[in-house]
Design a protein around this motif. Structure first.
Motif: not given
Length: 115
Positions: A12-20, A34-37, A85-94
């Protein structure tokens, strides 16, 4: 049982998504955000998604952003410490524009998918 709870928590902590999301660019032409978070995904996943959108015609990368931070609660206080429930977020966007002759007009918006 506790072993499975731990595995689920890590997933769950590593979960994210890829989409557009289809967007209108400043010049009025069509483009995509386009995102791959998430911790599980990387820039390569964003490039793969862009390639699926634009096909063999390719695309131009107009903007690329990355934000890394910590998730905060509704009061803006960072969650940290034991039992949180802390976690590091990674927000990538093009932001991309498909090159002329692409099949992007026929590709539907993808829904976020978990890996």
């Amino acid at each position: 049982m506790l072993k499975y709870v731990g595995i689920t928590a890590v997933a769950a902590m590593m979960a994210g998504c890829v989409g557009n999301t289809p967007i209108v660019l400043e010049d009025g032409s069509a483009g995509y955000s386009v995102y791959c978070d998430g911790g599980y995904y990387a820039w390569g996943d964003c490039y793969e998604e862009a390639g699926k959108l634009c096909g063999s015609a390719g695309y131009k990368k107009l903007e690329k952003t990355y934000e890394k931070g910590r998730e905060s609660d509704s009061y803006g206080v960072y969650k940290a410490g034991r039992g949180s429930q802390s976690r590091t977020t990674h927000n990538r966007n093009m932001i991309i524009a498909c090159n002329a002759g692409s099949v992007s007009a026929t590709v539907p918006v993808t829904k976020p998918a978990a890996k």
